[in-house]
Design an enzyme around this catalytic site. Structure first.
Site, PDB file in Angstrom:
ATOM      1  N   ASN A   1       0.873  -1.170   0.000  1.00 13.37           N
ATOM      2  CA  ASN A   1       0.000   0.000   0.000  1.00 13.37           C
ATOM      3  C   ASN A   1       0.912   1.224   0.000  1.00 13.37           C
ATOM      4  O   ASN A   1       1.477   1.571   1.029  1.00 13.37           O
ATOM      5  CB  ASN A   1      -0.907  -0.001   1.237  1.00 13.37           C
ATOM      6  CG  ASN A   1      -1.729   1.276   1.323  1.00 13.37           C
ATOM      7  OD1 ASN A   1      -1.775   2.062   0.373  1.00 13.37           O
ATOM      8  ND2 ASN A   1      -2.358   1.495   2.463  1.00 13.37           N
ATOM      9  N   TRP A   2       1.050   1.832  -1.171  1.00 13.22           N
ATOM     10  CA  TRP A   2       1.991   2.948  -1.299  1.00 13.22           C
ATOM     11  C   TRP A   2       1.441   4.263  -0.769  1.00 13.22           C
ATOM     12  O   TRP A   2       2.175   5.258  -0.718  1.00 13.22           O
ATOM     13  CB  TRP A   2       2.402   3.105  -2.773  1.00 13.22           C
ATOM     14  CG  TRP A   2       3.413   2.083  -3.205  1.00 13.22           C
ATOM     15  CD1 TRP A   2       4.045   1.156  -2.427  1.00 13.22           C
ATOM     16  CD2 TRP A   2       3.905   1.896  -4.536  1.00 13.22           C
ATOM     17  NE1 TRP A   2       4.906   0.402  -3.189  1.00 13.22           N
ATOM     18  CE2 TRP A   2       4.844   0.838  -4.485  1.00 13.22           C
ATOM     19  CE3 TRP A   2       3.646   2.512  -5.762  1.00 13.22           C
ATOM     20  CZ2 TRP A   2       5.522   0.389  -5.622  1.00 13.22           C
ATOM     21  CZ3 TRP A   2       4.325   2.068  -6.883  1.00 13.22           C
ATOM     22  CH2 TRP A   2       5.251   1.015  -6.808  1.00 13.22           C
ATOM     23  N   LYS A   3       0.151   4.290  -0.441  1.00 10.01           N
ATOM     24  CA  LYS A   3      -0.442   5.541   0.065  1.00 10.01           C
ATOM     25  C   LYS A   3      -0.124   6.674  -0.923  1.00 10.01           C
ATOM     26  O   LYS A   3      -0.180   6.448  -2.129  1.00 10.01           O
ATOM     27  CB  LYS A   3       0.054   5.819   1.486  1.00 10.01           C
ATOM     28  CG  LYS A   3      -0.131   4.569   2.373  1.00 10.01           C
ATOM     29  CD  LYS A   3       0.156   4.787   3.828  1.00 10.01           C
ATOM     30  CE  LYS A   3      -0.044   3.470   4.586  1.00 10.01           C
ATOM     31  NZ  LYS A   3       0.069   3.591   6.018  1.00 10.01           N
TER      32      LYS A   3
ATOM     33  N   HIS B   1      -9.334   1.772   4.929  1.00  7.78           N
ATOM     34  CA  HIS B   1      -8.055   1.945   5.618  1.00  7.78           C
ATOM     35  C   HIS B   1      -8.236   2.933   6.773  1.00  7.78           C
ATOM     36  O   HIS B   1      -9.016   3.882   6.666  1.00  7.78           O
ATOM     37  CB  HIS B   1      -6.996   2.450   4.631  1.00  7.78           C
ATOM     38  CG  HIS B   1      -5.620   2.385   5.198  1.00  7.78           C
ATOM     39  ND1 HIS B   1      -5.132   3.361   6.033  1.00  7.78           N
ATOM     40  CD2 HIS B   1      -4.648   1.446   5.093  1.00  7.78           C
ATOM     41  CE1 HIS B   1      -3.904   3.016   6.408  1.00  7.78           C
ATOM     42  NE2 HIS B   1      -3.588   1.868   5.853  1.00  7.78           N
TER      43      HIS B   1
ATOM     44  N   GLU C   1      -6.542   5.322   7.711  1.00  9.48           N
ATOM     45  CA  GLU C   1      -6.322   6.729   7.334  1.00  9.48           C
ATOM     46  C   GLU C   1      -7.571   7.309   6.672  1.00  9.48           C
ATOM     47  O   GLU C   1      -7.900   8.483   6.863  1.00  9.48           O
ATOM     48  CB  GLU C   1      -5.087   6.823   6.417  1.00  9.48           C
ATOM     49  CG  GLU C   1      -3.803   6.610   7.224  1.00  9.48           C
ATOM     50  CD  GLU C   1      -2.681   5.932   6.473  1.00  9.48           C
ATOM     51  OE1 GLU C   1      -2.698   5.925   5.224  1.00  9.48           O
ATOM     52  OE2 GLU C   1      -1.770   5.388   7.132  1.00  9.48           O
TER      53      GLU C   1
ATOM     54  N   GLU D   1      -5.184  -4.167  10.854  1.00  8.99           N
ATOM     55  CA  GLU D   1      -4.138  -3.155  10.983  1.00  8.99           C
ATOM     56  C   GLU D   1      -4.371  -2.350  12.260  1.00  8.99           C
ATOM     57  O   GLU D   1      -5.146  -1.383  12.253  1.00  8.99           O
ATOM     58  CB  GLU D   1      -4.160  -2.204   9.786  1.00  8.99           C
ATOM     59  CG  GLU D   1      -3.908  -2.877   8.461  1.00  8.99           C
ATOM     60  CD  GLU D   1      -3.325  -1.910   7.430  1.00  8.99           C
ATOM     61  OE1 GLU D   1      -2.317  -2.274   6.820  1.00  8.99           O
ATOM     62  OE2 GLU D   1      -3.854  -0.806   7.261  1.00  8.99           O
TER      63      GLU D   1
ATOM     64  N   GLY E   1       2.950   2.834  10.666  1.00  4.51           N
ATOM     65  CA  GLY E   1       3.928   3.908  10.476  1.00  4.51           C
ATOM     66  C   GLY E   1       4.667   4.300  11.748  1.00  4.51           C
ATOM     67  O   GLY E   1       5.347   5.321  11.779  1.00  4.51           O
TER      68      GLY E   1
ATOM     69  N   SER F   1       3.737  -1.654  10.340  1.00  2.00           N
ATOM     70  CA  SER F   1       5.188  -1.757  10.521  1.00  2.00           C
ATOM     71  C   SER F   1       5.729  -3.149  10.202  1.00  2.00           C
ATOM     72  O   SER F   1       6.631  -3.637  10.893  1.00  2.00           O
ATOM     73  CB  SER F   1       5.584  -1.316  11.945  1.00  2.00           C
ATOM     74  OG  SER F   1       5.224   0.044  12.149  1.00  2.00           O
TER      75      SER F   1
ATOM     76  N   GLY G   1       3.076  -0.882   4.252  1.00  2.00           N
ATOM     77  CA  GLY G   1       3.179   0.523   3.874  1.00  2.00           C
ATOM     78  C   GLY G   1       4.627   0.887   3.591  1.00  2.00           C
ATOM     79  O   GLY G   1       5.186   0.569   2.541  1.00  2.00           O
ATOM     80  N   GLY G   2       5.268   1.538   4.548  1.00  3.24           N
ATOM     81  CA  GLY G   2       6.609   2.097   4.365  1.00  3.24           C
ATOM     82  C   GLY G   2       7.624   1.139   3.750  1.00  3.24           C
ATOM     83  O   GLY G   2       8.361   1.517   2.824  1.00  3.24           O
TER      84      GLY G   2
HETATM   85  P1  13P Z   1       3.299   0.799   7.597  1.00  2.00           P
HETATM   86  O1  13P Z   1       3.771  -0.537   7.045  1.00  2.00           O
HETATM   87  O2  13P Z   1       4.056   1.945   7.047  1.00  2.00           O
HETATM   88  O3  13P Z   1       3.206   0.762   9.085  1.00  2.00           O
HETATM   89  O4  13P Z   1       1.793   0.991   7.054  1.00  2.00           O
HETATM   90  C1  13P Z   1       0.879  -0.038   7.224  1.00  2.00           C
HETATM   91  C2  13P Z   1      -0.348   0.276   6.447  1.00  2.00           C
HETATM   92  O5  13P Z   1      -1.087   1.193   6.785  1.00  2.00           O
HETATM   93  C3  13P Z   1      -0.637  -0.535   5.260  1.00  2.00           C
HETATM   94  O6  13P Z   1      -1.921  -0.304   4.786  1.00  2.00           O
END
Ligand code: 13P
Length: 257
Positions: free
Chosen positions: A9-11, A95, A97, A167, A173, A212, A233-234
């Site tokens: 998930n590159w956001k 999500h 966010e 999640e 993050g 994470s 994510g990251g």
């Molecule tokens: P991180 O891996 O950066 O913690 O993000 C997780 C995420 O929100 C994937 O959708």
């Protein structure tokens, strides 16, 4: 047997050129991996180009969001038919966010989920508790409410195609990953609620962990019986890091440390 699904998930990261560079770099790193399904969710602007680049490969295209209406005056929104048109297989929904920053409710997510299923695409439904909710002992109540609300309009006949991502918001993050035991406890709870809703099909539904995930912790998370993949994510922004997560089995076997 549930096939592990590792999704990026590159956001709000990467231009079209950066996306294509990533795809070129990732391909040789995962070419020989056959027992893990891989998906990438770039920003909307890179979907079409990545879809074209991935055509014929084992890597699936995913979107980060969708709107439930088929077309019309919805400025800034993207329909599921538009996502299917550029080659999407998966659509991330709900999500944390989107829930926290853009006010998405379970009822709103439920309508999107129905639209995604009706288009023949596969939802990746995100659920998870905040730190305050966990500390107040409300984790399972929150998960139950999110699952019941977001799956209210789900089509039972397509249940096996559903993916749920657990999640915990406090792990996203932050570098703070849930312990494998704590994640497994939540995943087992999610699967039990999916069984309440969909019966035996719950055994086919992949439940990903997100928050994470890194090459260092992916193997022990994935070793848990109800953890069927990761939403990353990251650590998914770098092809080497993402491929190391995809190749988690080698780490478990001690091949790469
Ligand atoms: P991180 O891996 O950066 O913690 O993000 C997780 C995420 O929100 C994937 O959708």
């Amino acid at each position: 047997m549930r096939v592990v699904l590792i999704a990026a998930n590159w956001k709000m990261h990467k231009t079209v050129a950066e996306t294509l560079d990533f795809a070129r770099a990732l391909a040789p790193l995962v070419r020989d991996v056959s027992d893990v399904e891989i998906a990438i969710a770039p920003p909307f602007t890179a979907l079409a180009a990545l879809g074209a680049a991935l055509r014929g490969s084992r890597v699936a295209l995913a979107a980060q969001n969708a709107h439930f209406e088929a077309k019309g005056a919805f400025t800034g929104e993207i329909s599921v038919a538009m996502l299917a048109d550029v080659g999407c297989t998966y659509v991330i929904l709900g999500h944390s966010e989107r829930r926290a920053l853009f006010g998405e409710t379970d009822a709103f997510i439920a309508r999107k989920l129905r639209a995604v299923q009706a288009a023949g695409l596969r939802p990746i439904l995100c659920v998870g508790e905040s730190l305050a909710e966990r500390e107040a002992g409300r984790t399972f109540g929150v998960l139950r409410a999110q699952l019941e609300g977001s799956l209210a309009e789900a089509e039972a006949a397509r249940a096996a195609e559903l993916v749920v991502a657990y999640e915990p918001v406090w792990a996203i993050g932050t570098g703070k990953t849930a312990t494998p035991e704590l994640a497994q406890e939540a995943h087992a709870f999610v699967r039990a609620r999916l069984a309440d809703r969909f019966g035996a099909s719950a055994q086919s539904i992949r439940i990903q962990y997100g928050g994470s995930v890194k090459p260092e912790n992916a193997a022990e998370l994935m070793a848990q019986p109800d953890i069927d993949g990761a939403l990353v994510g990251g650590a998914s922004l770098d092809p080497l890091g993402f491929s190391a997560i995809i190749r988690f089995r080698e780490r478990r076997a001690g091949v790469s440390g």
